[in-house]
Scaffold this motif. Structure first.
Motif, PDB file in Angstrom:
ATOM      1  N   ILE A 103       0.772  -1.069   0.299  1.00 32.59           N
ATOM      2  CA  ILE A 103       0.142  -0.171   0.112  1.00 32.59           C
ATOM      3  C   ILE A 103       1.090   1.096   0.314  1.00 32.59           C
ATOM      4  N   ILE A 104       1.328   1.502   0.650  1.00 35.95           N
ATOM      5  CA  ILE A 104       2.457   1.951   0.967  1.00 35.95           C
ATOM      6  C   ILE A 104       3.427   2.465  -0.235  1.00 35.95           C
ATOM      7  N   PHE A 105       4.390   1.651  -1.306  1.00 33.08           N
ATOM      8  CA  PHE A 105       4.429   1.362  -2.470  1.00 33.08           C
ATOM      9  C   PHE A 105       3.446   2.299  -3.161  1.00 33.08           C
ATOM     10  N   ALA A 106       2.267   1.624  -3.485  1.00 37.24           N
ATOM     11  CA  ALA A 106       1.787   1.936  -3.951  1.00 37.24           C
ATOM     12  C   ALA A 106       1.838   3.365  -3.934  1.00 37.24           C
ATOM     13  N   LEU A 107       1.518   4.124  -2.992  1.00 42.34           N
ATOM     14  CA  LEU A 107       1.300   5.596  -2.508  1.00 42.34           C
ATOM     15  C   LEU A 107       2.031   5.990  -2.646  1.00 42.34           C
ATOM     16  N   LEU A 108       3.019   6.214  -2.874  1.00 45.19           N
ATOM     17  CA  LEU A 108       4.739   6.339  -3.277  1.00 45.19           C
ATOM     18  C   LEU A 108       4.841   6.375  -4.522  1.00 45.19           C
ATOM     19  N   LEU A 109       4.383   5.540  -5.052  1.00 39.02           N
ATOM     20  CA  LEU A 109       4.619   5.666  -7.127  1.00 39.02           C
ATOM     21  C   LEU A 109       3.805   5.962  -7.833  1.00 39.02           C
TER      22      LEU A 109
END
Length: 311
Positions: A103-109
């Motif tokens: 989730i964090i990775f998707a938000l940053l990406l």
């Protein structure tokens, strides 16, 4: 009172179905797969209550005496209880540590503006998902062996050599860490898709109001993908007793068995390698029933708390 013409309604539904017949034809392979590989094998669950003999077949094999013989056999051993504990612990740790990372990775990406850079990072991140567990465990062995890359860096910095792959306290760290590396990018795909579906109007309005990037993530991105997060969390919780045996079995050795023996590895060794099919089926049925109860409970709680649920 309005009278419903059931015959006319039926004909209308038939016409709609025939009009979209191509879509139903596309469903046929999926339905066949579900029937053959998902529903038909359920018939074999009866083996858990029988003294199954291959030559006699499922119907010809005698019923176990007592009927819950193999369930009692499973719970009567200290190894089985330890395997249940290890499975629950590693599943809960994976849920707490690994679930938020995609989730964090998707938000940053999603904050990256250039499509080429974004696609490159996404491709690199989900590439490890397609590696076999044999390759992943081999990489772990190379990097964390006594004379591996990590130990060489530690000793060169003045530290002490550590047997990461043998010590029980490092098993869960390596197992969960490698799982995160292997599945992070792939698991993030569904969250990236949910973020892509958010209307640009929200961002434009937030920018006009002077919202920072962090505020846009906090007040737009997270609330908009919250239903997707909750649904994925329910599915993850409902699968808490299922930890694949392949990687755990490959990472096992005589030193870390006390923490690496899971239900799946125990069933593989005791139930399948020694051809105790009734025993293996009983443990598998126990796992499925527990997972189903947890899934229904998690779904009920989510529906009460957030009004979001699978069913």
């Amino acid at each position: 009172m309005k009278v419903v013409n059931k015959s006319g309604l039926f004909k209308t539904n038939v016409k709609k179905t025939l009009k979209a017949w191509q879509l139903y034809v596309l469903l046929i392979p999926t339905l066949l797969w579900a029937v053959i590989f998902a529903y038909y094998p359920m018939y074999g669950v009866v083996i858990a209550f029988k003294d199954y003999k291959i030559r006699a077949g499922i119907l010809g094999s005698p019923w176990a005496d007592p009927i819950l013989k193999y369930f009692q056999q499973f719970f009567s051993t200290s190894i089985a209880l330890n395997a249940i504990k290890n499975t629950i612990v590693i599943s809960l740790e994976s849920l707490v540590i690994a679930f938020p990372i995609p989730i964090i990775f998707a938000l940053l990406l999603n904050q990256i503006q250039g499509n080429r850079i974004k696609k490159t990072i996404q491709t690199i991140s989900y590439a490890p998902y397609f590696m076999s567990n044999v390759v992943v465990v081999s990489i772990i062995s190379v990097f964390f062996a006594a004379n591996g890359v990590v130990n060489n860096l530690v000793t060169s910095a003045g530290g002490k050599e550590t047997l990461f792959t043998s010590l029980p306290e490092w098993f869960r760290t390596l197992f969960i860490g490698s799982n995160i590396w292997q599945t992070m990018g792939f698991n993030a795909v569904i969250f990236i898709a949910a973020l892509t579906a958010i209307s640009p109007d929200y961002y434009e309005a937030a920018t006009i109001d002077g919202a920072s990037r962090f505020q846009r993530i906090l007040y737009i991105d997270i609330p908009m993908i919250l239903p997707t997060i909750i649904l994925m969390l329910i599915l993850q919780i409902g699968n808490i007793m299922n930890v694949g045996y392949e990687k755990a079995y490959l990472m096992q050795n005589g030193s870390n068995t006390i923490v690496s023996e899971l239900i799946s590895t125990y069933v593989y060794k005791v139930g399948l390698q020694t051809a105790q099919y009734s025993f293996a089926t009983a443990v598998g049925l126990f796992n499925s029933v527990v997972n189903f109860i947890i899934l229904v409970t998690a779904n009920f709680i989510a529906k009460k708390v957030s009004d979001i649920s699978i069913f």
